[in-house]
Design a protein around this motif. Structure first.
Motif, short mmCIF file in Angstrom:
data_model
loop_
_atom_site.label_atom_id
_atom_site.label_comp_id
_atom_site.label_asym_id
_atom_site.label_seq_id
_atom_site.Cartn_x
_atom_site.Cartn_y
_atom_site.Cartn_z
N ALA A 1 -15.01 -34.12 -7.35
CA ALA A 1 -14.28 -35.07 -8.49
C ALA A 1 -14.78 -33.67 -9.75
O ALA A 1 -13.39 -33.31 -10.60
CB ALA A 1 -14.98 -36.01 -8.77
N CYS B 1 -17.96 -38.41 -3.56
CA CYS B 1 -17.34 -38.05 -3.87
C CYS B 1 -17.08 -36.90 -5.30
O CYS B 1 -16.12 -36.34 -6.05
CB CYS B 1 -16.28 -39.30 -4.43
SG CYS B 1 -15.45 -40.09 -3.34
N SER B 2 -18.29 -37.31 -6.22
CA SER B 2 -18.56 -36.48 -7.58
C SER B 2 -18.74 -35.03 -7.38
O SER B 2 -17.91 -34.74 -8.24
CB SER B 2 -20.05 -36.89 -7.93
OG SER B 2 -19.85 -37.79 -8.38
N SER C 1 -16.33 -42.12 -9.41
CA SER C 1 -16.76 -40.94 -9.37
C SER C 1 -16.62 -40.00 -10.23
O SER C 1 -17.47 -38.73 -10.77
CB SER C 1 -16.88 -40.68 -8.49
OG SER C 1 -15.40 -40.17 -7.97
N VAL D 1 -15.14 -44.63 -5.78
CA VAL D 1 -14.40 -42.94 -6.07
C VAL D 1 -13.84 -43.11 -6.68
O VAL D 1 -13.64 -41.83 -7.68
CB VAL D 1 -13.10 -43.69 -4.34
CG1 VAL D 1 -12.58 -42.19 -4.42
CG2 VAL D 1 -13.87 -43.05 -3.40
N SER E 1 -8.27 -41.93 -12.41
CA SER E 1 -9.40 -42.26 -11.95
C SER E 1 -8.58 -44.21 -12.53
O SER E 1 -9.83 -44.85 -11.37
CB SER E 1 -11.02 -41.91 -11.79
OG SER E 1 -10.36 -42.77 -13.33
#
Length: 458
Positions: free
Chosen positions: A67, A63-64, A115, A112, A83
């Motif tokens: 993000a 997910c980074s 991230s 998640v 988040s």
């Protein structure tokens, strides 16, 4: 607004941002001391409970990059707040886990949520506190170190006194407090209407995710055929990503940023040091609990000998970077890390009860990790990628990939008679990173001191 109120507001916002970084690290480390208690409660083997730990990191890897893009598209403060909301939900869910697979799912959901924290915090710090990047990144690394320092003893204390479920409930409560502080204190970063390059994003996530997933799969001692298939899928997806990026005028990540020697060196060092950290904070509690017979509280206190030096040495690193340059300091830190990690494995292999020597070696390991974390972040933030959220997202993706690989390595190889292999193998990765870092030697010692973030805060 008066100058005094403005300075006070900056100090409070700065503290809230660093606290978010601490919370993100705490998400991972708070379960390291009670890991054996949790495993017994959900009927998990050593490799199974490490998979619950690595599920968190694997989710962060996947997910980074998205993000990072969302930081640009919707604004850092909005994404950071979202988040933290998800972190509260996932923490409460993990506390209610009755079996391993539900715990794995909730840990993945926490990953998640987490991230988005690094890219969001980095972007706000870079925009509103640009006074001295070396000191800013050292402070950021120290905040991460605080999470690594207080996580094991806090988790051990809570598990011993209230039960392991309260480990997750405590983290969820802290997330809720920080949500309020972020909404009320942290300055915004204007959103930039950045289109999402879907094919570039999907091939990048699929490629790195499949390769990291292959390590996680191997850690569970499952079919080798699936592991090989994941490696092939990952390699093919990354090749497609490169071809797409070369032909697209608006690639998901500008290839020039990724080719910057300082981006490569900083990202490689960050991923490598996280791999070493992942090995240390999972193999050591497993050994101390299963072979030495220590309880969660005592394991947490032992792990302080790694985490406290990590936290305290990061600010010292900024001084060393100003004197000897960040790249040179980073390379020395990598050498010390390799020696300390190998020596720790040797000490445990020769004498399972060598706790005094282990404390010393864990402290040296912590100092080296703190030095490399701070300098790698400094080198990254002086690259051409520093002001681009997607590039920072990719860097954090690879940093978390290193942590996931470290966890998976422990799950795949951990055994009382293989401790030297468990701790010693990352030395080869550290050596490769040391060589790569030599390409980024172009940084210079500042000719005069700048006004620092710490001066502004204090």
């Amino acid at each position: 607004m008066s100058a005094h109120r403005r300075d006070s507001s900056r100090r409070h916002a700065y503290a809230a941002l660093l606290a978010c970084s601490t919370l993100g690290t705490l998400s991972s480390t708070i379960i390291s001391a009670p890991i054996n208690v949790i495993a017994e409660a959900v009927d998990a083997s050593a490799s199974g409970i490490v998979f619950a730990v690595s599920a968190f990191t694997l989710a962060m890897v996947l997910c980074s990059p998205v993000a990072g893009w969302m930081c640009q598209r919707f604004g850092s403060r909005l994404l950071l707040g979202a988040s933290l909301v998800l972190m509260v939900i996932a923490g409460a869910g993990a506390a209610a886990a009755q079996d391993l697979w539900y715990l794995v799912l909730m840990r993945a959901l926490q990953g998640v949520a987490c991230s988005a924290i690094p890219s969001s915090v980095q972007q706000v710090l870079g925009r509103h506190w640009p006074e001295n990047r070396a000191r800013v990144m050292a402070a950021w690394a120290s905040a991460i170190g605080v999470g690594q320092a207080i996580g094991p003893p806090l988790g051990g204390l809570i598990a011993d006194t209230l039960g392991w479920r309260w480990v997750f409930l405590t983290h969820a409560s802290l997330s809720l407090v920080l949500l309020v502080l972020v909404v009320t204190l942290v300055p915004s970063v204007p959103a930039v209407p950045t289109p999402l390059h879907v094919s570039g994003m999907m091939t990048l996530v699929a490629g790195v995710g499949a390769l990291v997933g292959a390590f996680a799969w191997a850690g569970q001692h499952r079919s080798a055929v699936v592991g090989v298939a994941l490696v092939l899928v990952g390699a093919l997806a990354l090749l497609l990503h490169v071809l797409i990026a070369r032909r697209s005028e608006r690639a998901f990540v500008d290839p020039d940023h990724l080719a910057d020697p300082r981006f490569l060196a900083g990202t490689a060092a960050a991923g490598t040091v996280m791999c070493a950290l992942g090995v240390a904070i999972t193999a050591t509690p497993l050994h101390l609990g299963r072979d030495v017979g220590l309880g969660p509280g005592h394991i947490g206190l032992m792990m302080l000998s790694l985490a406290v030096p990590l936290t305290l040495f990061a600010p010292v690193t900024s001084r060393l970077s100003e004197r000897f340059t960040a790249v040179r300091t980073m390379r020395v830190g990598l050498v010390v890390l390799a020696a300390a990690l190998f020596s720790l494995g040797l000490a445990f292999a020769l004498d399972h009860d060598s706790l005094p020597l282990a404390v010393v070696l864990l402290a040296v390991t912590g100092c080296a990790i703190g030095a490399v974390q701070a300098t790698s972040a400094h080198v990254l933030m002086t690259s051409s990628a520093a002001d681009h959220g997607t590039a920072l997202g990719v860097s954090n993706m690879l940093r978390f990939a290193g942590l996931a690989v470290g966890y998976s390595w422990v799950a795949a190889t951990w055994a009382p008679d293989r401790l030297l292999l468990v701790y010693g193998a990352p030395v080869a990765v550290i050596a490769a990173t040391w060589l790569l870092a030599g390409a980024a030697r172009s940084d210079r010692v500042p000719s005069r001191p700048e006004r620092t973030l710490l001066d502004d805060v204090h």
